[in-house]
Write a protein that holds these residues in place. Structure first.
Motif, mmCIF file in Angstrom:
data_model
loop_
_atom_site.group_PDB
_atom_site.id
_atom_site.type_symbol
_atom_site.label_atom_id
_atom_site.label_comp_id
_atom_site.label_asym_id
_atom_site.label_seq_id
_atom_site.Cartn_x
_atom_site.Cartn_y
_atom_site.Cartn_z
ATOM 1 N N VAL A 80 4.466 -1.619 -2.828
ATOM 2 C CA VAL A 80 4.696 -0.749 -1.678
ATOM 3 C C VAL A 80 5.137 0.619 -2.207
ATOM 4 O O VAL A 80 6.121 0.720 -2.942
ATOM 5 C CB VAL A 80 5.771 -1.328 -0.748
ATOM 6 C CG1 VAL A 80 6.130 -0.338 0.345
ATOM 7 C CG2 VAL A 80 5.281 -2.643 -0.139
ATOM 8 N N THR A 81 4.405 1.638 -1.832
ATOM 9 C CA THR A 81 4.722 3.007 -2.236
ATOM 10 C C THR A 81 5.008 3.798 -0.969
ATOM 11 O O THR A 81 4.226 3.767 -0.019
ATOM 12 C CB THR A 81 3.555 3.636 -3.001
ATOM 13 O OG1 THR A 81 3.236 2.809 -4.122
ATOM 14 C CG2 THR A 81 3.928 5.026 -3.504
ATOM 15 N N VAL A 82 6.125 4.513 -0.976
ATOM 16 C CA VAL A 82 6.521 5.292 0.191
ATOM 17 C C VAL A 82 6.624 6.752 -0.230
ATOM 18 O O VAL A 82 7.447 7.094 -1.091
ATOM 19 C CB VAL A 82 7.862 4.808 0.770
ATOM 20 C CG1 VAL A 82 8.207 5.585 2.038
ATOM 21 C CG2 VAL A 82 7.802 3.311 1.062
ATOM 22 N N SER A 83 5.819 7.577 0.372
ATOM 23 C CA SER A 83 5.845 8.996 0.037
ATOM 24 C C SER A 83 6.784 9.737 0.972
ATOM 25 O O SER A 83 6.862 9.440 2.169
ATOM 26 C CB SER A 83 4.438 9.589 0.132
ATOM 27 O OG SER A 83 3.958 9.500 1.456
ATOM 28 N N ALA B 174 10.425 1.747 -1.749
ATOM 29 C CA ALA B 174 9.284 1.603 -2.651
ATOM 30 C C ALA B 174 9.611 0.625 -3.776
ATOM 31 O O ALA B 174 10.648 0.751 -4.441
ATOM 32 C CB ALA B 174 8.899 2.952 -3.230
ATOM 33 N N GLY C 279 0.813 -1.195 0.000
ATOM 34 C CA GLY C 279 0.000 0.000 0.000
ATOM 35 C C GLY C 279 0.846 1.242 0.000
ATOM 36 O O GLY C 279 2.069 1.184 -0.216
ATOM 37 N N LEU C 280 0.201 2.351 0.264
ATOM 38 C CA LEU C 280 0.869 3.648 0.315
ATOM 39 C C LEU C 280 1.108 4.024 1.766
ATOM 40 O O LEU C 280 0.189 3.979 2.590
ATOM 41 C CB LEU C 280 0.002 4.710 -0.365
ATOM 42 C CG LEU C 280 0.462 6.161 -0.248
ATOM 43 C CD1 LEU C 280 1.806 6.358 -0.932
ATOM 44 C CD2 LEU C 280 -0.592 7.092 -0.830
ATOM 45 N N VAL C 281 2.341 4.405 2.070
ATOM 46 C CA VAL C 281 2.684 4.792 3.430
ATOM 47 C C VAL C 281 3.649 5.966 3.372
ATOM 48 O O VAL C 281 4.418 6.103 2.414
ATOM 49 C CB VAL C 281 3.308 3.589 4.187
ATOM 50 C CG1 VAL C 281 4.606 3.144 3.543
ATOM 51 C CG2 VAL C 281 3.501 3.898 5.651
ATOM 52 N N GLN C 282 3.589 6.802 4.376
ATOM 53 C CA GLN C 282 4.531 7.918 4.447
ATOM 54 C C GLN C 282 5.886 7.427 4.920
ATOM 55 O O GLN C 282 5.983 6.415 5.630
ATOM 56 C CB GLN C 282 4.010 8.989 5.405
ATOM 57 C CG GLN C 282 2.841 9.802 4.876
ATOM 58 C CD GLN C 282 2.507 10.978 5.763
ATOM 59 O OE1 GLN C 282 2.698 10.928 6.975
ATOM 60 N NE2 GLN C 282 1.995 12.042 5.169
#
Length: 121
Positions: free
Chosen positions: A117-120, A90, A9-12
């Motif tokens: 996995v997306t890391v902002s 990511a 998912g997307l996570v900071q």
């Protein structure tokens, strides 16, 4: 053995995610398990491996102290707890099974479909 990875998912940056991999088909407890990842435009790389009993693990240096692999042979599951995530983590993460306890992609004969996995920052 068939594998299905999920939990991406997307996570900071600085956040956490837990990836899971469900196995079916053959005796899961006979297999060493690994997590690999592939970032956009890059080759798939080793992240971490765990031996069939869960008593031994091996981590890529960049994730040591932040990622933890575990397995539950009774449930045919392997997990990857990822903490303190960085933008460079990511990638699409893949679980894989091997008859060996190995860090080499070529030793893994069964692969899951991958979870993003997306890391902002």
């Amino acid at each position: 053995v068939q594998l299905q990875a999920f939990g991406g998912g997307l996570v900071q940056a600085g956040g956490s995610l837990r990836l899971s991999c469900a196995a079916s088909g053959r005796t899961f407890s006979n297999y060493g398990m690994g997590w690999f990842r592939q970032a956009s435009g890059k080759e798939r790389e080793f992240v971490v491996a765990i031996n069939p009993t869960g008593s031994s693990t091996y981590y890529q240096n960049s994730v040591k102290g932040r990622f933890t692999i575990s397995r539950d042979n009774a449930k045919n599951m392997v997990y990857l707890q990822m903490n303190s995530l960085k933008p460079e983590d990511a990638a699409v993460y893949y679980c894989a099974a091997s008859s060996l306890f190995s860090i080499r992609k070529s030793d893994y004969g069964s692969w899951g479909q991958g979870t993003l996995v997306t890391v902002s920052s």
